[in-house]
Design a protein around this motif. Structure first.
Motif, PDB file in Angstrom:
ATOM      1  N   ASP A  55       0.830  -1.208   0.000  1.00 36.75           N
ATOM      2  CA  ASP A  55       0.000   0.000   0.000  1.00 36.75           C
ATOM      3  C   ASP A  55       0.860   1.251   0.000  1.00 36.75           C
ATOM      4  O   ASP A  55       0.570   2.221  -0.716  1.00 36.75           O
ATOM      5  CB  ASP A  55      -0.930   0.014   1.212  1.00 36.75           C
ATOM      6  N   GLU A  56       1.926   1.233   0.790  1.00 33.13           N
ATOM      7  CA  GLU A  56       2.813   2.393   0.849  1.00 33.13           C
ATOM      8  C   GLU A  56       3.508   2.623  -0.494  1.00 33.13           C
ATOM      9  O   GLU A  56       3.626   3.756  -0.951  1.00 33.13           O
ATOM     10  CB  GLU A  56       3.852   2.199   1.951  1.00 33.13           C
ATOM     11  N   SER A  58       2.312   1.772  -3.395  1.00 34.36           N
ATOM     12  CA  SER A  58       1.271   2.287  -4.296  1.00 34.36           C
ATOM     13  C   SER A  58       1.046   3.775  -4.072  1.00 34.36           C
ATOM     14  O   SER A  58       0.896   4.535  -5.030  1.00 34.36           O
ATOM     15  CB  SER A  58      -0.041   1.526  -4.081  1.00 34.36           C
ATOM     16  N   LEU A  59       1.021   4.184  -2.804  1.00 41.07           N
ATOM     17  CA  LEU A  59       0.834   5.610  -2.511  1.00 41.07           C
ATOM     18  C   LEU A  59       1.997   6.428  -3.063  1.00 41.07           C
ATOM     19  O   LEU A  59       1.789   7.503  -3.627  1.00 41.07           O
ATOM     20  CB  LEU A  59       0.734   5.832  -1.005  1.00 41.07           C
ATOM     21  N   LEU A  60       3.207   5.931  -2.910  1.00 41.67           N
ATOM     22  CA  LEU A  60       4.371   6.657  -3.409  1.00 41.67           C
ATOM     23  C   LEU A  60       4.369   6.752  -4.933  1.00 41.67           C
ATOM     24  O   LEU A  60       4.876   7.710  -5.501  1.00 41.67           O
ATOM     25  CB  LEU A  60       5.662   6.004  -2.917  1.00 41.67           C
ATOM     26  N   GLY A  62       1.658   7.053  -6.563  1.00 39.42           N
ATOM     27  CA  GLY A  62       0.489   7.851  -6.914  1.00 39.42           C
ATOM     28  C   GLY A  62      -0.728   7.013  -7.231  1.00 39.42           C
ATOM     29  O   GLY A  62      -1.719   7.520  -7.757  1.00 39.42           O
ATOM     30  N   GLU A  63      -0.690   5.761  -6.925  1.00 44.21           N
ATOM     31  CA  GLU A  63      -1.821   4.866  -7.176  1.00 44.21           C
ATOM     32  C   GLU A  63      -2.683   4.769  -5.924  1.00 44.21           C
ATOM     33  O   GLU A  63      -2.320   5.236  -4.854  1.00 44.21           O
ATOM     34  CB  GLU A  63      -1.301   3.473  -7.558  1.00 44.21           C
ATOM     35  N   GLN A  64      -3.811   4.100  -6.074  1.00 42.60           N
ATOM     36  CA  GLN A  64      -4.684   3.886  -4.925  1.00 42.60           C
ATOM     37  C   GLN A  64      -4.249   2.643  -4.167  1.00 42.60           C
ATOM     38  O   GLN A  64      -3.725   1.695  -4.741  1.00 42.60           O
ATOM     39  CB  GLN A  64      -6.132   3.727  -5.376  1.00 42.60           C
ATOM     40  N   THR A  65      -4.513   2.642  -2.870  1.00 40.45           N
ATOM     41  CA  THR A  65      -4.200   1.480  -2.052  1.00 40.45           C
ATOM     42  C   THR A  65      -5.340   0.482  -2.113  1.00 40.45           C
ATOM     43  O   THR A  65      -6.432   0.789  -2.608  1.00 40.45           O
ATOM     44  CB  THR A  65      -3.956   1.874  -0.583  1.00 40.45           C
TER      45      THR A  65
END
Length: 75
Positions: A55-56, A58-60, A62-65
């Motif tokens: 998840d982290e 993905s956030l980095l 720019g995607e959704q978790t």
């Protein structure tokens, strides 16, 4: 395999170290069951850690978790 499934599987085997006459084998069974329990808990912990790290990442990027889906409390 989830910890609950593992617990059910071991319960279905009906293994009771107290009923084993040879104390050496009873002790071995107790230790093995303890090891299985500990490893199962570690696996579950690491699975959740891996998901958090994914998840982290993905956030980095720019995607959704992965969405957190909660069960309803309706009876």
């Amino acid at each position: 395999m989830t910890p609950e499934a593992l617990t059910q599987l071991l319960a279905s085997l009906d293994i009771n170290p107290d009923k084993i006459e040879d104390e050496k084998y009873a002790k071995i069974i107790r230790v093995l069951l303890f090891i299985i329990d500990e490893l199962s808990r570690e696996i579950e912990f690491f699975r959740s850690e891996v998901q958090k790290l994914r998840d982290e990442i993905s956030l980095l990027k720019g995607e959704q978790t992965k969405p957190e889906i909660r069960c309803s409390n309706k009876n």
